[in-house]
Design a protein around this motif. Structure first.
Motif, mmCIF file in Angstrom:
data_model
loop_
_atom_site.group_PDB
_atom_site.id
_atom_site.type_symbol
_atom_site.label_atom_id
_atom_site.label_comp_id
_atom_site.label_asym_id
_atom_site.label_seq_id
_atom_site.Cartn_x
_atom_site.Cartn_y
_atom_site.Cartn_z
ATOM 1 N N PRO A 86 0.918 -1.211 0.091
ATOM 2 C CA PRO A 86 0.049 -0.163 0.005
ATOM 3 C C PRO A 86 0.829 1.460 0.087
ATOM 4 C CG PRO A 86 -0.109 -1.001 2.164
ATOM 5 C CD PRO A 86 0.655 -2.219 1.381
ATOM 6 N N PRO A 87 0.318 2.216 -0.466
ATOM 7 C CA PRO A 87 1.176 3.604 -0.643
ATOM 8 C C PRO A 87 1.331 4.262 0.782
ATOM 9 C CG PRO A 87 -0.969 3.970 -2.090
ATOM 10 C CD PRO A 87 -0.890 2.370 -1.230
ATOM 11 N N GLY A 88 2.484 4.437 0.888
ATOM 12 C CA GLY A 88 2.984 5.073 2.308
ATOM 13 C C GLY A 88 3.551 4.248 3.283
ATOM 14 N N SER A 89 3.623 2.819 2.832
ATOM 15 C CA SER A 89 4.105 1.906 3.900
ATOM 16 C C SER A 89 5.764 1.666 3.769
ATOM 17 C CB SER A 89 3.583 0.541 3.417
ATOM 18 O OG SER A 89 3.882 0.098 2.050
ATOM 19 N N PHE A 90 6.303 2.510 2.755
ATOM 20 C CA PHE A 90 7.921 2.586 2.975
ATOM 21 C C PHE A 90 8.214 3.718 2.308
ATOM 22 C CE2 PHE A 90 6.536 0.221 -1.044
ATOM 23 C CZ PHE A 90 7.425 1.081 -2.144
ATOM 24 N N LEU A 91 9.430 4.292 2.312
ATOM 25 C CA LEU A 91 9.794 5.529 1.802
ATOM 26 C C LEU A 91 11.004 5.115 0.708
ATOM 27 C CD1 LEU A 91 10.725 7.574 5.044
ATOM 28 C CD2 LEU A 91 8.740 7.658 3.633
ATOM 29 N N ARG A 92 11.074 5.949 -0.257
ATOM 30 C CA ARG A 92 11.936 5.668 -1.362
ATOM 31 C C ARG A 92 13.006 6.326 -1.102
ATOM 32 N NH1 ARG A 92 11.728 1.744 -4.886
ATOM 33 N NH2 ARG A 92 9.625 1.196 -5.620
ATOM 34 N N LEU A 93 14.407 5.738 -1.040
ATOM 35 C CA LEU A 93 15.792 6.236 -0.955
ATOM 36 C C LEU A 93 16.098 6.700 -2.476
ATOM 37 C CD1 LEU A 93 18.236 6.921 0.784
ATOM 38 C CD2 LEU A 93 19.001 4.489 0.059
ATOM 39 N N PRO A 94 16.375 7.993 -2.624
ATOM 40 C CA PRO A 94 16.625 8.362 -4.117
ATOM 41 C C PRO A 94 17.495 7.885 -4.988
ATOM 42 C CG PRO A 94 17.042 10.341 -2.574
ATOM 43 C CD PRO A 94 16.364 9.113 -1.698
#
Length: 319
Positions: free
Chosen positions: A259-267
């Protein structure tokens, strides 16, 4: 309901001899999940999983001089003898390793060989006969029931990273370079893992990954490979199951599964990525904002993405 037994062979060291493989991924005794029972060593299973199995190469010609010198040759593996009489349409080949440049040729050879013996051949890359995401396994020793029912553990530290010192591919070396840069920064995080370089400031190895994740708000989950639409590994599942908010570096597969928001993206694995980690881990605010999404993601991993659930659905369709 009839329970089908599912056996397994693998080239992962030590895995094939484990009679309890995947048993921690079900609330039921002895590896039962729905209509299946995982019995790795079953002599005559109803279905067979060849799990990251490296098919033997054709035996090279041995010269007369080698025979004269009696050099020890590796025994030729009879693949048919490993398949335990299971019909081809009931043999599953699941490849787990990503298509890194250094091993893509090996992966392709395994796919070609697997099609001779297996009715279903899949892997997390476009070259696979059936490209697909890897069904989820995880590396916490906690029982399924504990993971499924436990409340969120107390969070007391900002961030951890569990990784290894493997450096055999360019991608592994890039990750180690990023680790060195991260430790040279002023970001507070705890490092755990095996065979890490001498220069790494580490907190030691872990017998259970839970202890290196559960007390932390954030966990760095950095894949070995991030360049296709299929590959996502236990690095993400382990982090979420420990109620961490993963700071994730990987391909887009995770976005389609969780689901959206369940992890963050390391750029990126560079100064921009370090700045991002510093900003996020400075406060637990992002973790609190994501807590409900983490809870939802955990249930998806435990029930829907679970390899046992995948196998149960396969068996239902092929029985």
């Amino acid at each position: 309901m009839t329970i089908a037994t599912v056996g397994m062979i693998s080239s992962y060291r030590g895995l094939e001899s484990r009679g309890d493989w995947l048993w921690q991924q079900t609330p039921n005794p002895f590896g039962v999940w729905g209509n299946i029972q995982m019995q790795t060593l079953a002599a005559k299973p109803d279905f067979l999983v060849t799990y990251q199995f490296d098919f033997p190469q054709a035996s090279p010609q041995i010269s007369w001089l080698d025979r004269f010198r009696k050099r020890q040759q590796k025994p030729v593996v009879n693949v048919e003898s490993l398949l335990r009489g299971v019909n081809k349409e009931r043999i599953i080949y699941l490849l787990r390793e990503p298509p890194l440049d250094e091993i893509v040729e090996i992966n392709n050879r395994n796919y070609q060989q697997a099609q001779k013996y297996c009715g279903y051949v899949s892997g997390p890359d476009d070259f696979a006969p059936n490209p697909d995401y890897m069904p989820a396994i995880w590396y916490h020793s906690n029982s399924f029931q504990d993971l499924n029912e436990m409340p969120c553990p107390e969070k007391v530290s900002p961030c951890s990273w569990i990784t290894s010192g493997i450096n055999r591919t360019a991608n592994h070396r890039q990750r180690l370079d990023f680790l060195q840069s991260l430790q040279s920064s002023d970001i507070k995080f705890d490092l755990y893992g095996r065979n890490l370089p001498e220069w790494a400031e580490k907190s030691g190895e872990l017998g259970n990954k839970w202890y290196g994740m559960a007390p932390y708000y954030y966990n760095l989950a950095i894949e070995n490979y991030a360049d296709n639409n299929w590959y996502v590994s236990e690095k993400l599942w382990d982090s979420l199951l420990a109620w961490c908010l993963p700071i994730y570096y990987g391909g887009p597969a995770a976005d389609k599964l969780l689901p959206p928001g369940s992890f963050l993206r390391l750029p990126s694995l560079d100064e921009k990525g370090i700045a991002y980690i510093k900003e996020v881990t400075a406060t637990p605010d992002a973790w609190y904002a994501a807590k409900d999404a983490i809870a939802e993601a955990r249930q998806i991993i435990l029930h829907k993405l679970n390899l046992l659930n995948w196998l149960s659905n396969f068996v239902a369709q092929h029985s």
